[in-house]
Write an enzyme that holds these catalytic residues in place. Structure first.
Site, PDB file in Angstrom:
ATOM      1  N   GLU A 163      27.315 -12.369   7.942  1.00 54.33           N
ATOM      2  CA  GLU A 163      26.627 -13.095   7.184  1.00 54.33           C
ATOM      3  C   GLU A 163      27.122 -14.547   6.805  1.00 54.33           C
ATOM      4  O   GLU A 163      28.683 -14.893   7.328  1.00 54.33           O
ATOM      5  CB  GLU A 163      27.337 -12.150   6.028  1.00 54.33           C
ATOM      6  CG  GLU A 163      26.676 -13.132   4.039  1.00 54.33           C
ATOM      7  CD  GLU A 163      26.808 -12.441   3.260  1.00 54.33           C
ATOM      8  OE1 GLU A 163      26.327 -12.634   2.067  1.00 54.33           O
ATOM      9  OE2 GLU A 163      27.457 -11.339   3.312  1.00 54.33           O
ATOM     10  N   GLU A 264      21.753  -9.027  -5.515  1.00 57.31           N
ATOM     11  CA  GLU A 264      23.280  -9.539  -5.157  1.00 57.31           C
ATOM     12  C   GLU A 264      23.535 -10.969  -6.100  1.00 57.31           C
ATOM     13  O   GLU A 264      24.302 -12.213  -5.712  1.00 57.31           O
ATOM     14  CB  GLU A 264      23.888  -9.841  -4.083  1.00 57.31           C
ATOM     15  CG  GLU A 264      25.451 -10.022  -4.152  1.00 57.31           C
ATOM     16  CD  GLU A 264      26.039 -10.203  -2.478  1.00 57.31           C
ATOM     17  OE1 GLU A 264      26.327  -9.835  -1.437  1.00 57.31           O
ATOM     18  OE2 GLU A 264      25.655 -11.499  -1.961  1.00 57.31           O
TER      19      GLU A 264
END
Length: 287
Positions: A163, A264
């Site tokens: 990520e 998220e």
């Protein structure tokens, strides 16, 4: 903009999941799966749930597994141990000494827990730069640990996610652009020959970096293994900021991405259960 409770259009064909490490955190961990199910979701993801322990006891992992199964929600994404998250850390695998050791101790535990729930995506956060340590030394350690993580993920039939975070909120993390994350993905795949390292495309983080999101989608959809969203500014629900999230997710689908989209984002003042009004209930169950 404050539209988190007004239904939005363009999100109808996505496979959404709820990140239970940022949403429903007003509830104890074991109550969050049922809360997500009550809100209409059938899939969830988690950061490493036991931030103080990379190797929790069997009773703890069993309790969370049972809570997920009892709620009828699938775990579709899980972080490896990443230090204090939420908190000052941004991962452990590039941090020499105790943190790297904890990451390695966690690999089998996390992978086995994921396998017990049919979870096939494991995220390995890179970690912060450490003062007084040569960045090249950290990068060498990171590659060693990511190779181990990729092999452990492969053992349980999972992909390894890399990520990119954002520089304003994570100034000590070196992985703060899509090209840099892709560079790491390619290095891991070259080192293992497994091909199971993939990009975690977090559209909020990339927008905070000022990246051209359409260009990122077009360039890296093929190497993307998971997507996460929040609006910007504010990291709230879609509709609270100015990101064209529906258009970007539609562009991803046209580019061939058919995987999960993790929610998220931060809940609004009314709480997590009231932060999904932008998404009609009939579109919340993962397809």
């Amino acid at each position: 903009m404050g539209f988190e409770n007004a239904p939005l259009t363009g999100f109808e064909n996505q496979r959404f999941d709820v990140n239970l490490s940022i949403l429903f955190t007003e509830l104890p961990l074991l109550e969050r799966p049922a809360a997500a199910a009550a809100a209409g979701f059938t899939a969830v993801e988690l950061w490493w749930p036991w931030i103080d322990s990379p190797t929790p006891g069997q009773a703890e992992t069993d309790a969370l597994r049972d809570a997920l199964n009892d709620a009828g929600v699938r775990l579709v994404g899980l972080n490896f141990y990443a230090g204090q998250l939420p908190g000052p850390d941004r991962g452990a695998l590039s941090v020499p000494g105790e943190e790297s050791a904890k990451f390695r101790a966690n690999l089998k535990v996390a992978a086995d827990f994921a396998r017990s729930l049919g979870c096939t995506a494991l995220n390995a956060l890179y970690g912060n730069r450490v003062e007084g340590v040569d960045p090249a030394v950290q990068d060498e350690l990171a590659l060693e640990n990511l190779v181990l993580a990729a092999r452990e993920a492969d053992r349980v039939g999972a992909i390894l996610l890399i990520e990119a975070l954002n520089a304003p909120e994570s100034p000590l993390c070196p992985i703060v652009s899509a090209p840099k994350a892709i560079e790491v993905v390619d290095k891991v795949n070259a080192a293992t020959g497994l091909g199971n390292a993939k990009f975690l495309m977090d559209l909020y983080h990339l927008s905070m970096n000022g990246e051209d999101l359409e260009q990122v989608v077009d360039a890296y959809a093929e190497k993307t293994g998971h997507v996460q969203i929040a609006d910007n500014p504010g990291r709230g629900a879609p509709g609270t900021g100015s990101l064209p999230l529906a258009e970007l997710l539609g562009r991803l689908r046209k580019a061939g991405y058919a995987g999960q989209v993790g929610l998220e984002y931060k809940a609004g003042p009314a709480g997590s259960a009231q932060s999904f009004g932008w998404l009609p209930p009939e579109h919340r169950a993962a397809r």
